[in-house]
Design a protein around this motif. Structure first.
Motif, PDB file in Angstrom:
ATOM      1  N   UNK B 211       0.840  -1.206   0.000  1.00 59.99           N
ATOM      2  CA  UNK B 211       0.000   0.000   0.000  1.00 59.99           C
ATOM      3  C   UNK B 211       0.873   1.254   0.000  1.00 59.99           C
ATOM      4  N   UNK B 212       1.932   1.238   0.809  1.00 63.87           N
ATOM      5  CA  UNK B 212       2.862   2.384   0.859  1.00 63.87           C
ATOM      6  C   UNK B 212       3.498   2.610  -0.509  1.00 63.87           C
ATOM      7  N   UNK B 303     -19.370   4.001  -2.097  1.00 66.70           N
ATOM      8  CA  UNK B 303     -18.142   3.647  -1.387  1.00 66.70           C
ATOM      9  C   UNK B 303     -17.521   2.474  -2.124  1.00 66.70           C
ATOM     10  N   UNK B 304     -16.246   2.625  -2.487  1.00 68.94           N
ATOM     11  CA  UNK B 304     -15.577   1.567  -3.246  1.00 68.94           C
ATOM     12  C   UNK B 304     -14.376   1.050  -2.463  1.00 68.94           C
ATOM     13  N   UNK B 305     -14.369  -0.245  -2.202  1.00 64.45           N
ATOM     14  CA  UNK B 305     -13.238  -0.875  -1.498  1.00 64.45           C
ATOM     15  C   UNK B 305     -12.619  -1.900  -2.429  1.00 64.45           C
ATOM     16  N   UNK B 306     -11.397  -1.651  -2.825  1.00 64.79           N
ATOM     17  CA  UNK B 306     -10.726  -2.559  -3.745  1.00 64.79           C
ATOM     18  C   UNK B 306      -9.483  -1.916  -4.311  1.00 64.79           C
ATOM     19  N   UNK B 307      -8.984  -2.422  -5.446  1.00 61.85           N
ATOM     20  CA  UNK B 307      -7.850  -1.893  -6.210  1.00 61.85           C
ATOM     21  C   UNK B 307      -6.501  -2.444  -5.753  1.00 61.85           C
ATOM     22  N   UNK B 308      -5.470  -2.077  -6.512  1.00 56.92           N
ATOM     23  CA  UNK B 308      -4.107  -2.504  -6.195  1.00 56.92           C
ATOM     24  C   UNK B 308      -3.581  -1.818  -4.947  1.00 56.92           C
ATOM     25  N   UNK B 312      -6.552  -6.051  -0.854  1.00 53.70           N
ATOM     26  CA  UNK B 312      -5.972  -7.314  -0.377  1.00 53.70           C
ATOM     27  C   UNK B 312      -6.697  -7.800   0.873  1.00 53.70           C
ATOM     28  N   UNK B 313      -6.371  -9.005   1.303  1.00 57.77           N
ATOM     29  CA  UNK B 313      -7.131  -9.632   2.392  1.00 57.77           C
ATOM     30  C   UNK B 313      -7.104  -8.783   3.658  1.00 57.77           C
ATOM     31  N   UNK B 314      -5.932  -8.233   3.959  1.00 57.96           N
ATOM     32  CA  UNK B 314      -5.809  -7.409   5.162  1.00 57.96           C
ATOM     33  C   UNK B 314      -6.782  -6.218   5.112  1.00 57.96           C
ATOM     34  N   UNK B 315      -6.933  -5.634   3.917  1.00 57.02           N
ATOM     35  CA  UNK B 315      -7.826  -4.485   3.748  1.00 57.02           C
ATOM     36  C   UNK B 315      -9.282  -4.894   3.960  1.00 57.02           C
ATOM     37  N   UNK B 333     -24.280   3.409  -2.221  1.00 55.86           N
ATOM     38  CA  UNK B 333     -24.014   2.168  -2.936  1.00 55.86           C
ATOM     39  C   UNK B 333     -22.630   1.669  -2.492  1.00 55.86           C
ATOM     40  N   UNK B 334     -22.588   0.559  -1.839  1.00 52.01           N
ATOM     41  CA  UNK B 334     -21.308  -0.002  -1.384  1.00 52.01           C
ATOM     42  C   UNK B 334     -20.829  -1.063  -2.371  1.00 52.01           C
ATOM     43  N   UNK B 335     -19.578  -0.951  -2.806  1.00 52.73           N
ATOM     44  CA  UNK B 335     -19.026  -1.929  -3.751  1.00 52.73           C
ATOM     45  C   UNK B 335     -17.687  -2.402  -3.201  1.00 52.73           C
ATOM     46  N   UNK B 336     -17.517  -3.709  -3.112  1.00 51.08           N
ATOM     47  CA  UNK B 336     -16.218  -4.239  -2.707  1.00 51.08           C
ATOM     48  C   UNK B 336     -15.728  -5.193  -3.798  1.00 51.08           C
ATOM     49  N   UNK B 337     -14.448  -5.024  -4.145  1.00 51.59           N
ATOM     50  CA  UNK B 337     -13.862  -5.848  -5.192  1.00 51.59           C
ATOM     51  C   UNK B 337     -12.585  -6.507  -4.655  1.00 51.59           C
ATOM     52  N   UNK B 338     -12.686  -7.754  -4.184  1.00 53.06           N
ATOM     53  CA  UNK B 338     -11.468  -8.431  -3.723  1.00 53.06           C
ATOM     54  C   UNK B 338     -10.451  -8.456  -4.868  1.00 53.06           C
ATOM     55  N   UNK B 339      -9.180  -8.172  -4.566  1.00 54.68           N
ATOM     56  CA  UNK B 339      -8.227  -7.926  -5.657  1.00 54.68           C
ATOM     57  C   UNK B 339      -7.837  -9.173  -6.445  1.00 54.68           C
ATOM     58  N   UNK B 340      -7.956 -10.348  -5.830  1.00 55.74           N
ATOM     59  CA  UNK B 340      -7.588 -11.585  -6.543  1.00 55.74           C
ATOM     60  C   UNK B 340      -8.557 -12.702  -6.133  1.00 55.74           C
TER      61      UNK B 340
END
Ligand code: SF4
Lengths: 173, 432
Positions: B211-212, B303-308, B312-315, B333-340
């Protein structure tokens, strides 16, 4: 090698990013030609209208700091190329955009902010001519003529001469 | 002479110095996705040079728009797929097995300390979290990388950032990097590698380090870098266990890439995270960052949770800890996209997917999706999205839309309130 110089399009803002140069929704195109009508479509700059007369015959862009930041998309230099713009003059560039320009055999010229201010003072109807060999450019407008010296790296110059990085690398490696 | 990590990597990979100051490096991993690679492939074909330098060193994924949403995106996928088959590129991730490039490639063990990595994608800097020199490039650099296995760079300067103190409750790696970008500004690190040091970084997981490093480019940086240590070895162990007699041996081998004592930095920045507030961007530049308390209460539509950056799982675990037992505001509208797929499966097994769904989130397949406004959550003009992604550019998530960047924790509580909210006011694991 490309011909450099011509009418100037002034973009008076810093940090213009590649999403503004060519929005992501056009990244599904697989031909460079298809990008052409969408140049700077989402750009918001005081006094700039992407559809206004005068943008179409521009050959050179003069702008401020950190031009081309953000996404690595080479679609940004390509959309300029497709619109016959192959020189961008700025006080600084984002690294990837700058390299993409030279990799395509185009010119990304950095000048100090004071010089950029002087270029902007020419505004209406200004034209830039580039002496590629001599690392010099001249702006000409109703205000008169003004010359500037610039420097680019030996490598970037060689890329422009070779017509881009693919030809350079293919001949050498 | 004392050297930085990237100077060591440059020295170990130097192939040519065609002009003073320009170094042509051999590349260990060339990564490809369907947005920037097809034009390179077409150009190679047109030049009669449809070859790859080494199919083992080329890694390919379809991630930006997947499954294909229309004819054009289907064509991009097909060009990439046909090319990967034609050249027997084994590591090709297609629908069902694909995920966001900068999450799935490290997860697959492709990145090692001391590697050189390029991709036609600006967030390639993410992989520096492993102690690699990883840089985003354009399509022409990618094309030469594919054909010749080399790439030219000016040797970067290095900025050192020491991150010290105690991470407060509700503050995460995303908040730290946003505060770093605020300090450096959007071009403060142009032509520089940003090294992250200090006790806070040493205590971070690989996910947090990614993330950093992911957002180094938002300060103009060529790569973000962390020194490879026990945490790196632990993460990579399934892939390297046959190469080392034990983990200690791997740690001491990785040590050789560390920046030397007394090496040259163009800037050293000290950041104390003690007392830091969660950080949120406002405006259209990633260095426009505020403490959450200054901006809390501003309404959001999505609200979007995801991306590079934060998919990730920790997120997902962090977001789920705030969402558990709660529901999101009816206006959001809440959207979550697990990265893999691996992240998705793990989240499912841990009950995290259920928590998201119970809260009222839509769960998408792994993809870049809304991050760049191409699918799965494009905004309408004037809409506002609270997002764990990395870019808040005007129009990034849809023309006329506004994006506020924040951590998964802040995004989760923002979804609950329907307006930007402070995670420190919430207990994790259910309503107070
Ligand atoms: S998730 Fe977003 S920033 Fe990351 S690679 Fe995909 S489009 Fe780019």
């Amino acid at each position: 090698m490309k011909e450099f110089g011509g009418k100037v399009l002034f973009l008076d803002r810093s940090d213009i990013n590649t999403d503004e140069i060519i929005p992501a929704k056009y990244l599904t195109e697989i031909s460079k030609e298809a990008l052409k009508p969408h140049m700077l479509e989402d750009l918001k700059v005081e006094g700039f209208d992407p559809w206004a007369a005068g943008v179409a015959d521009a050959r050179v862009i003069v702008t401020r700091a950190n031009f081309g930041c953000g996404s690595s998309r080479e679609h940004a230099p390509w959309v300029f190329e497709m619109n016959d713009i192959n020189v961008v003059i700025a006080s600084s560039f984002a690294r990837i955009f700058r390299q993409n320009m030279f990799n395509c055999g185009m010119l990304a010229i950095e000048l100090p902010e004071s010089a950029i201010d002087r270029l902007f003072s020419h505004k209406e109807g200004a034209k830039v001519s580039v002496d590629f060999e001599g690392n010099k450019l001249t702006i000409e407008s109703a205000k008169g003529k003004e010359p500037f010296e610039y420097s680019i790296s030996g490598f970037d110059k060689a890329l422009v001469e070779a017509g881009g990085w693919v030809d350079f690398a293919d001949a050498r490696y | 002479m004392a050297m930085t990590l990237s100077e060591k990597v440059f020295q170990a990979h130097l192939r040519d110095e065609p002009f003073p100051g320009t170094k042509v490096l051999g590349i260990d991993v060339v990564m490809c996705h369907e947005i920037t690679t097809p034009i390179a492939i077409n150009d190679l074909v047109a030049r009669g040079k449809d070859r790859v330098f080494d199919p083992e060193k080329i890694k390919v994924v379809i991630d930006h728009v997947t499954p294909a949403k229309d004819t054009k995106t289907a064509q991009q996928g097909k060009i990439l797929r046909d090319w990967a088959r034609r050249h027997a590129i084994r590591d090709f991730f297609d629908v069902g097995r694909n995920g966001v490039c900068h999450a799935i490639f490290p997860e697959s063990g492709f990145i090692r300390p001391g590697y050189t990595v390029i991709m036609g994608d600006s967030h390639t800097c993410t992989h520096g979290a492993f102690g690699a020199f990883a840089a985003g490039v354009g399509t022409t650099d990618l094309e030469v990388g594919i054909l010749k296995g080399v790439c030219a760079f000016r040797e970067p300067n290095t900025i050192r950032i020491n991150i010290r103190g105690k991470m407060p409750e509700g503050v995460y790696a995303k908040d730290v990097i946003l505060s770093v970008i605020k300090k450096l500004t959007v071009n403060g690190a142009t032509d520089c590698v940003i090294e992250f040091h200090g006790e806070v970084v040493r205590g971070m997981s690989m996910e947090s380090r990614m993330t950093l490093c992911n957002m180094a480019i938002e300060a103009g940086g060529t790569s973000g870098v962390c020194m490879p240590d026990e945490v790196t070895v632990e993460y990579l162990w399934p892939f390297i266990s046959s190469e080392y007699k034990d983990k200690k041996a791997a740690v001491s081998d990785f040590r050789k890439w560390w920046s030397d004592e007394g090496c040259e930095y163009v800037m050293v920045l000290d950041i104390d995270v003690t007392g830091m507030e969660p950080q949120v961007t406002h405006g259209y530049k990633p260095d426009q960052v505020k403490d959450v308390s200054m901006i809390a209460g501003e309404p959001v539509d999505q609200v979007y949770i995801g991306s590079c950056t934060n998919g990730r799982i920790e997120d997902l675990r962090v977001a789920a800890a705030y969402l558990k037992g709660r529901t999101i505001a009816p206006t959001v509208r809440g959207i979550v996209s697990p990265a893999t797929p691996k992240v998705f499966r793990q989240a499912d097994e841990e009950g995290i997917i259920k928590i998201f769904m119970d809260a009222g989130f839509c769960v998408t397949n792994p993809t870049c999706g809304a991050c760049l406004g191409m699918s799965n959550g494009v905004l309408a003009p004037s809409e506002v999205c609270a997002s764990t992604t990395n870019r808040n550019f005007n129009g990034r998530m849809g023309k006329g839309g506004m994006v506020h960047l924040m951590s998964p924790a802040t995004a989760a509580v923002t979804a609950i309130e329907g307006k930007i909210a402070d995670p420190r006011k919430y207990s994790k694991g259910g309503a107070k």
